[in-house]
Scaffold this active site. Sequence first.
Site, PDB file in Angstrom:
ATOM      1  N   LYS A  96      24.443 -23.831   0.346  1.00 33.77           N
ATOM      2  CA  LYS A  96      24.503 -24.883  -0.677  1.00 33.77           C
ATOM      3  C   LYS A  96      23.300 -24.776  -1.612  1.00 33.77           C
ATOM      4  O   LYS A  96      23.420 -24.893  -2.830  1.00 33.77           O
ATOM      5  CB  LYS A  96      24.547 -26.270   0.000  1.00 33.77           C
ATOM      6  CG  LYS A  96      25.898 -26.553   0.650  1.00 33.77           C
ATOM      7  CD  LYS A  96      25.938 -27.821   1.503  1.00 33.77           C
ATOM      8  CE  LYS A  96      27.310 -27.904   2.186  1.00 33.77           C
ATOM      9  NZ  LYS A  96      27.483 -29.014   3.104  1.00 33.77           N
ATOM     10  N   GLN A 100      24.062 -33.509   5.930  1.00 30.82           N
ATOM     11  CA  GLN A 100      24.892 -32.531   6.636  1.00 30.82           C
ATOM     12  C   GLN A 100      25.304 -33.076   7.999  1.00 30.82           C
ATOM     13  O   GLN A 100      24.493 -33.618   8.740  1.00 30.82           O
ATOM     14  CB  GLN A 100      24.104 -31.213   6.787  1.00 30.82           C
ATOM     15  CG  GLN A 100      24.896 -30.050   7.332  1.00 30.82           C
ATOM     16  CD  GLN A 100      25.948 -29.508   6.374  1.00 30.82           C
ATOM     17  OE1 GLN A 100      25.872 -29.691   5.157  1.00 30.82           O
ATOM     18  NE2 GLN A 100      26.951 -28.836   6.919  1.00 30.82           N
ATOM     19  N   ASP A 136      29.562 -36.220  -1.383  1.00 27.62           N
ATOM     20  CA  ASP A 136      30.462 -35.840  -0.283  1.00 27.62           C
ATOM     21  C   ASP A 136      31.706 -36.741  -0.263  1.00 27.62           C
ATOM     22  O   ASP A 136      32.687 -36.420   0.403  1.00 27.62           O
ATOM     23  CB  ASP A 136      29.738 -36.049   1.057  1.00 27.62           C
ATOM     24  CG  ASP A 136      29.372 -34.738   1.731  1.00 27.62           C
ATOM     25  OD1 ASP A 136      30.039 -33.731   1.477  1.00 27.62           O
ATOM     26  OD2 ASP A 136      28.409 -34.761   2.524  1.00 27.62           O
TER      27      ASP A 136
HETATM   28  N1  GUN Z   1      29.586 -30.296   7.648  1.00 21.95           N
HETATM   29  C1  GUN Z   1      30.657 -29.476   7.468  1.00 21.95           C
HETATM   30  N2  GUN Z   1      31.227 -29.687   6.270  1.00 21.95           N
HETATM   31  C2  GUN Z   1      30.506 -30.649   5.661  1.00 21.95           C
HETATM   32  C3  GUN Z   1      30.616 -31.298   4.394  1.00 21.95           C
HETATM   33  O1  GUN Z   1      31.509 -31.027   3.563  1.00 21.95           O
HETATM   34  N3  GUN Z   1      29.667 -32.241   4.145  1.00 21.95           N
HETATM   35  C4  GUN Z   1      28.693 -32.569   5.040  1.00 21.95           C
HETATM   36  N4  GUN Z   1      27.830 -33.532   4.706  1.00 21.95           N
HETATM   37  N5  GUN Z   1      28.572 -32.000   6.223  1.00 21.95           N
HETATM   38  C5  GUN Z   1      29.477 -31.040   6.527  1.00 21.95           C
END
Ligand code: GUN
Length: 283
Positions: free
Chosen positions: A54, A98, A121
């Site tokens: 990311k 996350q 998100d």
């Molecule tokens: N863990 C796996 N996929 C995601 C996501 O799209 N967002 C977040 N915050 N954690 C994740």
Amino acid sequence: MKAQIIDGKKISGQIRENIIKEVNDLKKSHGITPGLAVIIVGEDEASCVYVSMKEKACKNVGFYSQVHKLPQNTTQNEIIDLVEKLNKDSKIHGILVQVPLPKGIDENIINSHILPSKDVDGFHAVNSGNLFLGNPSFIPCTPKGIMELIKRTGEDITGKHAVVIGRSNILGKPVSILLLRENATVTICHSKTKDLKSHVTMADIVVAAVGSPNLITGDMIKEGAIIIDAGTRKVNGKLVGDVEFDKAKDKASWITPVPGGVGPMTITMLLENTLKAAKDQCK
Ligand code: GUN
């Protein structure tokens, strides 16, 4: 039938090119650089990889980014304090915590402290509620990416029978609502579903979102179906999906590979949501 491959990597690349242009425009017109803050707690290996991807993606499209790496024993209140500090930071337009989080930390409580306008998100109850009510603001990234992949096939979703396997808040539930918004008839299957095969064989669109390698075998696939495989598991060091790809591709009309299908779209949609957050906040 031999399926056409839905190339998530290529589609992602095209969308990211557009994002780069929009970021340059935003910098020129408003002097604003979209900023994303990612919070990661603990040392979960897969999460560390996702977070560094990311961070790299942000840099590549010209975003400002921060990664806050907190130790495993961080308390819920400490995470909330950081979230609230980032809520007030004008350089930060999007905040992401996350998941999974360490045991004892309630991700819904953490998400409830993120300003809905910075919730890139789409996990805050306000954003999930707006999605449910048919007026979405931030759509969770993987479901949003899946809808983009289906739309890029050019096939009409209206009236199709979509079978979603998995009912998580992050994927199965939101993608079901998005498919419903596009007038699909939606069936949601999950771990307590009796006779999964009887549902999947009826599907014009299959969205597999479990993380159980080869759960969806080739014999379950209806001729001409669109197959979206959002499952990811490492088996002997190799990333595999939920669908038995080699057999399913001979029956489907369209299919996503793993890797290179849904995966690249998740981060691209995160970039899109962060850009939207920046634009909304400068209005
Ligand atoms: N863990 C796996 N996929 C995601 C996501 O799209 N967002 C977040 N915050 N954690 C994740």
